[in-house]
Write an enzyme that holds these catalytic residues in place. Structure first.
Site, PDB file in Angstrom:
ATOM      1  N   ASP A 173      -2.228 -44.810 -34.171  1.00  0.00           N
ATOM      2  CA  ASP A 173      -3.109 -44.455 -33.057  1.00  0.00           C
ATOM      3  C   ASP A 173      -2.719 -45.301 -31.861  1.00  0.00           C
ATOM      4  O   ASP A 173      -1.741 -46.059 -31.902  1.00  0.00           O
ATOM      5  CB  ASP A 173      -4.585 -44.648 -33.437  1.00  0.00           C
ATOM      6  CG  ASP A 173      -5.480 -43.612 -32.768  1.00  0.00           C
ATOM      7  OD1 ASP A 173      -5.557 -43.626 -31.522  1.00  0.00           O
ATOM      8  OD2 ASP A 173      -6.084 -42.793 -33.478  1.00  0.00           O
ATOM      9  N   HIS A 244      -2.873 -39.923 -28.770  1.00  0.00           N
ATOM     10  CA  HIS A 244      -3.159 -41.087 -29.614  1.00  0.00           C
ATOM     11  C   HIS A 244      -1.865 -41.803 -30.003  1.00  0.00           C
ATOM     12  O   HIS A 244      -1.698 -42.200 -31.162  1.00  0.00           O
ATOM     13  CB  HIS A 244      -3.941 -40.668 -30.857  1.00  0.00           C
ATOM     14  CG  HIS A 244      -5.374 -40.299 -30.574  1.00  0.00           C
ATOM     15  ND1 HIS A 244      -6.331 -41.241 -30.239  1.00  0.00           N
ATOM     16  CD2 HIS A 244      -6.003 -39.087 -30.556  1.00  0.00           C
ATOM     17  CE1 HIS A 244      -7.502 -40.621 -30.051  1.00  0.00           C
ATOM     18  NE2 HIS A 244      -7.317 -39.321 -30.220  1.00  0.00           N
ATOM     19  N   GLU A 314      -7.334 -34.493 -29.144  1.00  0.00           N
ATOM     20  CA  GLU A 314      -7.645 -35.284 -27.955  1.00  0.00           C
ATOM     21  C   GLU A 314      -6.385 -35.674 -27.174  1.00  0.00           C
ATOM     22  O   GLU A 314      -6.103 -36.837 -26.933  1.00  0.00           O
ATOM     23  CB  GLU A 314      -8.433 -36.536 -28.365  1.00  0.00           C
ATOM     24  CG  GLU A 314      -9.777 -36.201 -28.981  1.00  0.00           C
ATOM     25  CD  GLU A 314     -10.577 -37.425 -29.379  1.00  0.00           C
ATOM     26  OE1 GLU A 314     -11.826 -37.355 -29.392  1.00  0.00           O
ATOM     27  OE2 GLU A 314      -9.962 -38.459 -29.696  1.00  0.00           O
TER      28      GLU A 314
END
Length: 541
Positions: A173, A244, A314
């Protein structure tokens, strides 16, 4: 009956008992030798019984056998003057052995014998059981806060104790890269470490200035995978792309959009939330991640890890829209706009994985574009993504944040530590239904199962993870396993809570720092650390 998860059929218990003691033997038929090793190492050690080899079917003997007439993960446990565990496969025998361990009481969950010479009575009975879903998982985020290898192995044991069979490891991440890739050493030399960490979420102005990091060597990963396989648990690795990814970009700046920002100054991220720094849509980036995945596939054998999770969530397109190179790539690929680059990444690696006998799975944002036929979806933003995917013929794992995000607070009280998300009580999790009622039968067949997700932004150590996960994981396990559960509104919460009174003692014996039903203990509170959402703040804070 105080078993968790509740079995589908129980005949008994009766007054007569089987007494397990030092004279109890263990007979393992071909294919069940691993279960026998586990029984001796856990139950035998906890109760002070050697469980020496014996004759199948003899009195005072535990017999393990496979029976292909049973479902693969199903079992039949018969307790009389002897104990017999039949399973449709070795996995079914193993789940039957977990039930036997629960029947033996909390003492069977300790690491060593506290009462040498004691005899442990189990009433005569027959239990027949099989799981509802083939995917009964937990996603453990080790990227935001690193958990050591022995902590991960401990969680494998806790999953097994609840008859869960998938460990999804979130390995990369913005805040950390946790898996050794030998051809790219800077991923762990640089990407596995951050100088400080935000304490709390949203508007919190608190920082922990202690450097944080760590990673799993390739031998660590092999150990985790092998340990899980012995307990019939599949490990699904997640390498997050194309968002990420700041830890990877901090390690190798050419992976970022260098014509938009100076990627050489990007650190491993020390705070949370959606991040604008995403991967550049270049051939070099594809080749880099192909190299990463080649090593990942070598560490996660297809027999135990057919799926590889590539995130896909995302990923804002702002940098791509500002990047002349990305805009040129959009034109070259014939995409409608820069938003299409995320789907392009996913399609490329779906083909790459499929050519190597693997299946891609990703968060439900991968539906935003043309999803390849073999890809599966983790539906996290609610039911909608999972419904759309299943109706389109894609396999789905249901893990909606509104129900099974275990980082969300368990109570609305002011004493809850770092109150992330919305209140999700033990009852809320127990009433979760993974299969939406409006799905067609054909689409419902694509629901592989369900998964509870454990994001660790505000869980800085094992104890905090325990607090957030338990006891709600016990409720989730029953939802994922039990075929006897009625519709959510009709579920017998009082009976479940009664069974939990015994299960808390098992968790105590296992050393789990769960949230007590009366609320957090003094040392479990985190006063003054702001969570999210914050009253009166915008929803995305």
């Amino acid at each position: 009956m105080d078993l968790i998860p509740a079995p589908s059929h129980l005949d008994g218990p009766y007054r007569a008992s089987f007494n397990l003691g030092t004279e109890t033997a263990l007979a393992a038929s071909p294919g069940t030798e691993g279960v026998a090793r586990w029984l001796r190492a856990t139950v035998g050690a906890a109760l002070g019984c050697d469980l020496l080899p014996g004759t199948a079917g003899a009195d005072r003997t535990i017999t393990l056998r496979t029976d292909p007439s049973l479902p693969p993960e199903g079992y039949r446990l018969t307790v009389s003057s002897a104990v017999e565990i039949l399973g449709g496969s070795a996995a079914g025998v193993f789940w039957g052995a977990q039930t036997l361990r629960q029947l033996l009481g909390p003492a069977a969950h300790r690491r060593a014998c506290a009462a040498p010479g004691a005899r442990h009575a189990i009433p005569h009975q027959t239990i027949e059981d099989a799981p509802r879903f083939s995917w009964r998982g937990v996603m453990l985020d080790v990227a935001r806060h690193f958990l050591r290898t022995d902590d991960v192995l401990r969680y494998v044991d806790l999953l097994a104790a609840h008859k869960l069979n998938v460990l999804h490891l979130h390995l990369t991440d913005d805040q950390g890269w946790r898996i050794e890739i030998t051809r790219y050493p800077r991923l762990t030399e640089v990407g596995a470490w951050r100088p400080r960490t935000k304490r709390g979420h949203g508007a919190s102005d608190l920082w922990d200035d202690t450097p944080h990091g760590g990673y799993y060597t390739q031998d660590d990963i092999r150990e985790i995978v092998a340990y899980a396989a012995e307990r019939h648990i599949r490990v699904v690795p997640e390498i997050d792309i194309p968002g990420h990814s700041q830890a990877a970009i901090a390690s190798y700046p050419h992976l970022g959009n260098t014509d938009v920002i100076d990627t050489t100054t990007l650190p491993v991220r020390d705070t949370w939330g959606i991040n604008p720094n995403v991967l550049a849509p270049t051939d070099n980036t594809l080749r880099f991640y192909e190299g990463v995945l080649e090593e990942v596939l070598g560490l996660f054998p297809v027999e135990t890890s057919p799926f590889v999770h590539l995130g896909g969530d995302e990923c804002p397109a702002d940098q791509w829209k500002a990047s002349p190179a990305a805009r040129a790539r959009v034109k070259e690929l014939g995409l409608a706009d820069e938003e299409g680059l995320q789907a392009w990444f996913i399609r490329h690696f779906d083909r790459w994985l499929a050519a190597r006998g693997r299946r891609l799975i990703g968060w439900d944002e991968i539906l935003e574009g043309t999803l390849p036929p073999g890809a599966a979806v983790s539906s996290w933003r609610g039911y909608a993504g999972g419904i759309a995917a299943a109706e389109a013929g894609h396999d789905v794992v249901m893990c909606p944040e509104q129900h099974v995000y275990l980082d969300h607070r368990q109570d609305g009280g002011v004493d809850e530590p770092v109150p992330i998300g919305y209140v999700r009580t033990l009852e809320d999790v127990y009433r979760f239904e993974p299969v939406p009622p409006r799905l067609s039968p054909q689409a419902a067949a694509h629901i592989l199962g369900t998964q509870a997700n454990v994001w660790t932004e505000v869980m800085e150590n094992r104890s905090r993870v325990d607090y957030q996960v338990f006891p709600r994981l016990a409720a989730f396990a029953e939802v994922a396993w039990s075929t006897r559960l009625p519709a959510p509104a009709e579920r017998d919460l009082a009976d479940f809570e009664r069974r939990m009174t015994v299960h808390y003692r098992r968790l105590d014996a296992l050393g789990v720092d769960y949230r007590p039903p009366t609320g957090p203990l003094p040392w479990q509170k985190r006063p003054g650390v702001l969570g999210r959402p914050i009253e009166g703040a915008p929803p995305n804070v």
